[in-house]
Scaffold this motif. Structure first.
Motif, PDB file in Angstrom:
ATOM      1  N   GLY A 258       4.968  23.561  12.989  1.00  0.00           N
ATOM      2  CA  GLY A 258       6.402  23.688  13.176  1.00  0.00           C
ATOM      3  C   GLY A 258       7.115  22.397  13.546  1.00  0.00           C
ATOM      4  N   GLU A 259       6.397  21.300  13.617  1.00  0.00           N
ATOM      5  CA  GLU A 259       6.979  20.023  14.028  1.00  0.00           C
ATOM      6  C   GLU A 259       7.485  19.261  12.802  1.00  0.00           C
ATOM      7  OE1 GLU A 259       5.543  16.836  17.320  1.00  0.00           O
ATOM      8  OE2 GLU A 259       4.128  17.133  15.665  1.00  0.00           O
ATOM      9  N   SER A 260       8.671  18.677  12.903  1.00  0.00           N
ATOM     10  CA  SER A 260       9.197  17.861  11.814  1.00  0.00           C
ATOM     11  C   SER A 260       8.479  16.514  11.802  1.00  0.00           C
ATOM     12  CB  SER A 260      10.701  17.636  11.991  1.00  0.00           C
ATOM     13  OG  SER A 260      10.938  16.768  13.099  1.00  0.00           O
ATOM     14  N   ALA A 261       8.590  15.806  10.684  1.00  0.00           N
ATOM     15  CA  ALA A 261       7.990  14.473  10.590  1.00  0.00           C
ATOM     16  C   ALA A 261       8.604  13.546  11.638  1.00  0.00           C
ATOM     17  CB  ALA A 261       8.177  13.903   9.182  1.00  0.00           C
ATOM     18  N   GLU A 262       9.908  13.634  11.829  1.00  0.00           N
ATOM     19  CA  GLU A 262      10.584  12.772  12.798  1.00  0.00           C
ATOM     20  C   GLU A 262      10.099  13.057  14.219  1.00  0.00           C
ATOM     21  OE1 GLU A 262      12.064  14.530  10.421  1.00  0.00           O
ATOM     22  OE2 GLU A 262      13.238  13.134   9.211  1.00  0.00           O
ATOM     23  N   ALA A 263       9.993  14.337  14.581  1.00  0.00           N
ATOM     24  CA  ALA A 263       9.524  14.701  15.930  1.00  0.00           C
ATOM     25  C   ALA A 263       8.078  14.246  16.136  1.00  0.00           C
ATOM     26  CB  ALA A 263       9.658  16.202  16.151  1.00  0.00           C
ATOM     27  N   ALA A 264       7.244  14.414  15.113  1.00  0.00           N
ATOM     28  CA  ALA A 264       5.852  13.967  15.216  1.00  0.00           C
ATOM     29  C   ALA A 264       5.782  12.463  15.422  1.00  0.00           C
ATOM     30  CB  ALA A 264       5.070  14.371  13.964  1.00  0.00           C
ATOM     31  N   LEU A 265       6.624  11.726  14.714  1.00  0.00           N
ATOM     32  CA  LEU A 265       6.612  10.278  14.852  1.00  0.00           C
ATOM     33  C   LEU A 265       7.028   9.861  16.267  1.00  0.00           C
ATOM     34  CD1 LEU A 265       6.048   7.616  13.471  1.00  0.00           C
ATOM     35  CD2 LEU A 265       8.451   7.530  12.835  1.00  0.00           C
ATOM     36  N   HIS A 266       8.067  10.472  16.803  1.00  0.00           N
ATOM     37  CA  HIS A 266       8.476  10.171  18.179  1.00  0.00           C
ATOM     38  C   HIS A 266       7.307  10.400  19.140  1.00  0.00           C
ATOM     39  CE1 HIS A 266      12.868   9.442  18.077  1.00  0.00           C
ATOM     40  NE2 HIS A 266      12.840  10.180  16.985  1.00  0.00           N
ATOM     41  N   ARG A 267       6.652  11.539  19.039  1.00  0.00           N
ATOM     42  CA  ARG A 267       5.545  11.894  19.935  1.00  0.00           C
ATOM     43  C   ARG A 267       4.365  10.949  19.753  1.00  0.00           C
ATOM     44  NH1 ARG A 267       1.315  14.406  18.598  1.00  0.00           N
ATOM     45  NH2 ARG A 267       2.200  15.408  16.763  1.00  0.00           N
ATOM     46  N   GLU A 268       3.935  10.756  18.520  1.00  0.00           N
ATOM     47  CA  GLU A 268       2.757   9.926  18.245  1.00  0.00           C
ATOM     48  C   GLU A 268       2.981   8.466  18.629  1.00  0.00           C
ATOM     49  OE1 GLU A 268      -0.327  10.496  17.260  1.00  0.00           O
ATOM     50  OE2 GLU A 268      -0.221  12.617  16.766  1.00  0.00           O
ATOM     51  N   LEU A 269       4.176   7.954  18.362  1.00  0.00           N
ATOM     52  CA  LEU A 269       4.459   6.562  18.699  1.00  0.00           C
ATOM     53  C   LEU A 269       4.369   6.352  20.213  1.00  0.00           C
ATOM     54  CD1 LEU A 269       5.184   3.951  17.147  1.00  0.00           C
ATOM     55  CD2 LEU A 269       7.548   4.390  17.793  1.00  0.00           C
ATOM     56  N   ARG A 270       4.908   7.287  20.993  1.00  0.00           N
ATOM     57  CA  ARG A 270       4.806   7.179  22.459  1.00  0.00           C
ATOM     58  C   ARG A 270       3.352   7.233  22.908  1.00  0.00           C
ATOM     59  NH1 ARG A 270       9.061  10.698  22.296  1.00  0.00           N
ATOM     60  NH2 ARG A 270       7.749  12.430  22.935  1.00  0.00           N
ATOM     61  N   GLU A 271       2.567   8.175  22.334  1.00  0.00           N
ATOM     62  CA  GLU A 271       1.157   8.329  22.737  1.00  0.00           C
ATOM     63  C   GLU A 271       0.314   7.111  22.382  1.00  0.00           C
ATOM     64  OE1 GLU A 271       1.069  13.190  22.039  1.00  0.00           O
ATOM     65  OE2 GLU A 271      -0.167  11.904  20.775  1.00  0.00           O
ATOM     66  N   GLU A 272       0.543   6.537  21.207  1.00  0.00           N
ATOM     67  CA  GLU A 272      -0.325   5.469  20.719  1.00  0.00           C
ATOM     68  C   GLU A 272       0.120   4.069  21.128  1.00  0.00           C
ATOM     69  OE1 GLU A 272      -1.006   5.824  16.522  1.00  0.00           O
ATOM     70  OE2 GLU A 272      -2.182   7.651  16.790  1.00  0.00           O
ATOM     71  N   THR A 273       1.430   3.878  21.348  1.00  0.00           N
ATOM     72  CA  THR A 273       1.923   2.528  21.624  1.00  0.00           C
ATOM     73  C   THR A 273       2.727   2.411  22.912  1.00  0.00           C
ATOM     74  OG1 THR A 273       4.051   2.763  20.491  1.00  0.00           O
ATOM     75  CG2 THR A 273       2.131   2.133  19.130  1.00  0.00           C
ATOM     76  N   GLY A 274       3.225   3.533  23.421  1.00  0.00           N
ATOM     77  CA  GLY A 274       4.113   3.506  24.577  1.00  0.00           C
ATOM     78  C   GLY A 274       5.567   3.268  24.206  1.00  0.00           C
ATOM     79  N   TYR A 275       5.848   2.928  22.945  1.00  0.00           N
ATOM     80  CA  TYR A 275       7.220   2.650  22.517  1.00  0.00           C
ATOM     81  C   TYR A 275       7.995   3.945  22.258  1.00  0.00           C
ATOM     82  CZ  TYR A 275       6.541  -2.359  21.683  1.00  0.00           C
ATOM     83  OH  TYR A 275       6.310  -3.695  21.827  1.00  0.00           O
ATOM     84  N   ARG A 276       9.281   3.862  22.533  1.00  0.00           N
ATOM     85  CA  ARG A 276      10.216   4.899  22.109  1.00  0.00           C
ATOM     86  C   ARG A 276      10.903   4.383  20.847  1.00  0.00           C
ATOM     87  NH1 ARG A 276      10.484   9.021  25.328  1.00  0.00           N
ATOM     88  NH2 ARG A 276       9.912   8.803  27.499  1.00  0.00           N
ATOM     89  N   LEU A 277      11.363   5.307  20.021  1.00  0.00           N
ATOM     90  CA  LEU A 277      12.075   4.932  18.794  1.00  0.00           C
ATOM     91  C   LEU A 277      13.545   4.697  19.080  1.00  0.00           C
ATOM     92  CD1 LEU A 277      10.608   7.338  16.108  1.00  0.00           C
ATOM     93  CD2 LEU A 277      10.449   4.861  16.166  1.00  0.00           C
ATOM     94  N   ALA A 278      14.073   3.580  18.585  1.00  0.00           N
ATOM     95  CA  ALA A 278      15.501   3.314  18.686  1.00  0.00           C
ATOM     96  C   ALA A 278      16.209   3.777  17.411  1.00  0.00           C
ATOM     97  CB  ALA A 278      15.745   1.825  18.918  1.00  0.00           C
ATOM     98  N   ALA A 279      15.533   3.638  16.260  1.00  0.00           N
ATOM     99  CA  ALA A 279      16.102   4.045  14.971  1.00  0.00           C
ATOM    100  C   ALA A 279      14.969   4.166  13.960  1.00  0.00           C
ATOM    101  CB  ALA A 279      17.125   3.021  14.486  1.00  0.00           C
ATOM    102  N   LEU A 280      15.205   4.977  12.953  1.00  0.00           N
ATOM    103  CA  LEU A 280      14.215   5.109  11.882  1.00  0.00           C
ATOM    104  C   LEU A 280      14.897   5.402  10.565  1.00  0.00           C
ATOM    105  CD1 LEU A 280      13.778   8.406  11.208  1.00  0.00           C
ATOM    106  CD2 LEU A 280      12.599   8.281  13.379  1.00  0.00           C
ATOM    107  N   ARG A 281      14.213   4.998   9.492  1.00  0.00           N
ATOM    108  CA  ARG A 281      14.676   5.258   8.128  1.00  0.00           C
ATOM    109  C   ARG A 281      13.454   5.602   7.296  1.00  0.00           C
ATOM    110  NH1 ARG A 281      16.846   0.373   4.740  1.00  0.00           N
ATOM    111  NH2 ARG A 281      14.659   0.236   4.295  1.00  0.00           N
ATOM    112  N   GLU A 282      13.502   6.706   6.577  1.00  0.00           N
ATOM    113  CA  GLU A 282      12.345   7.116   5.768  1.00  0.00           C
ATOM    114  C   GLU A 282      12.103   6.128   4.632  1.00  0.00           C
ATOM    115  OE1 GLU A 282      10.684  10.896   3.204  1.00  0.00           O
ATOM    116  OE2 GLU A 282      12.106  11.290   4.831  1.00  0.00           O
ATOM    117  N   LEU A 283      10.827   5.749   4.488  1.00  0.00           N
ATOM    118  CA  LEU A 283      10.413   4.841   3.407  1.00  0.00           C
ATOM    119  C   LEU A 283       9.861   5.593   2.208  1.00  0.00           C
ATOM    120  CD1 LEU A 283       8.475   2.106   5.382  1.00  0.00           C
ATOM    121  CD2 LEU A 283      10.480   1.742   3.952  1.00  0.00           C
ATOM    122  N   GLY A 284       9.241   6.731   2.443  1.00  0.00           N
ATOM    123  CA  GLY A 284       8.614   7.488   1.365  1.00  0.00           C
ATOM    124  C   GLY A 284       7.363   8.185   1.863  1.00  0.00           C
TER     125      GLY A 284
END
Length: 154
Positions: free
Chosen positions: A52-78
């Motif tokens: 039930g998780e969107s790609a954007e929500a998964a990216l926010h969660r995974e990026l925090r877990e793996e790098t500690g960074y929060r997302l400031a902005a994103l644009r889909e590449l493909g």
């Protein structure tokens, strides 16, 4: 995955492979690409989507877990697929990856998984050492997109 998305790797001879949707970040800062180094190799930060998780929500969660960074902005590449075999179980997965060009926000280094080391690599080194071909494809796509936008602005 959208029709026409590239597929990398080979399925097993028996053709049994489970789909695993995920989301991954391409962060380009000062000419370097952020990668995560684990005991299994070098990867773009990101990972599998939960039910039930969107790609954007998964990216926010995974990026925090793996790098500690929060997302400031994103644009889909493909999107691209990558056949992988899990070493521990021998199961095949078709990682159906959505890639995003991202701008990083604040970082909490204490949140990083202990076996993950962040590396900022020149694009050529990232392309040569990323474990998955689909992720190298995303880095090339981000590099090309960034070059086009810089030439339009400049």
């Amino acid at each position: 995955m959208p029709p026409g998305s590239p597929q990398f790797g080979q399925p097993p001879a028996d053709g049994v492979c489970r789909d695993r949707p995920g989301a991954y970040a391409v962060a380009l800062v000062a000419g370097k690409v952020l990668v995560v180094e684990t005991p299994a190799g070098r990867f773009l930060p990101g990972g599998g989507r939960e039910a039930g998780e969107s790609a954007e929500a998964a990216l926010h969660r995974e990026l925090r877990e793996e790098t500690g960074y929060r997302l400031a902005a994103l644009r889909e590449l493909g999107s691209a697929g990558q056949y992988v075999v899990e070493q521990a179980t021998g199961r095949c997965y078709n990682k159906r990856q959505t890639f995003f060009l991202v701008e990083l926000g604040a970082r909490d280094a204490s949140a990083v998984e202990p076996d993950h080391t962040l590396r900022w690599l020149a694009p050529a080194e990232a392309l040569a050492t990323l474990r998955e071909e689909a992720q190298a494809w995303a880095v090339r796509r981000a590099r090309d997109a960034r070059s086009v936008s810089e030439s339009i602005v400049g």
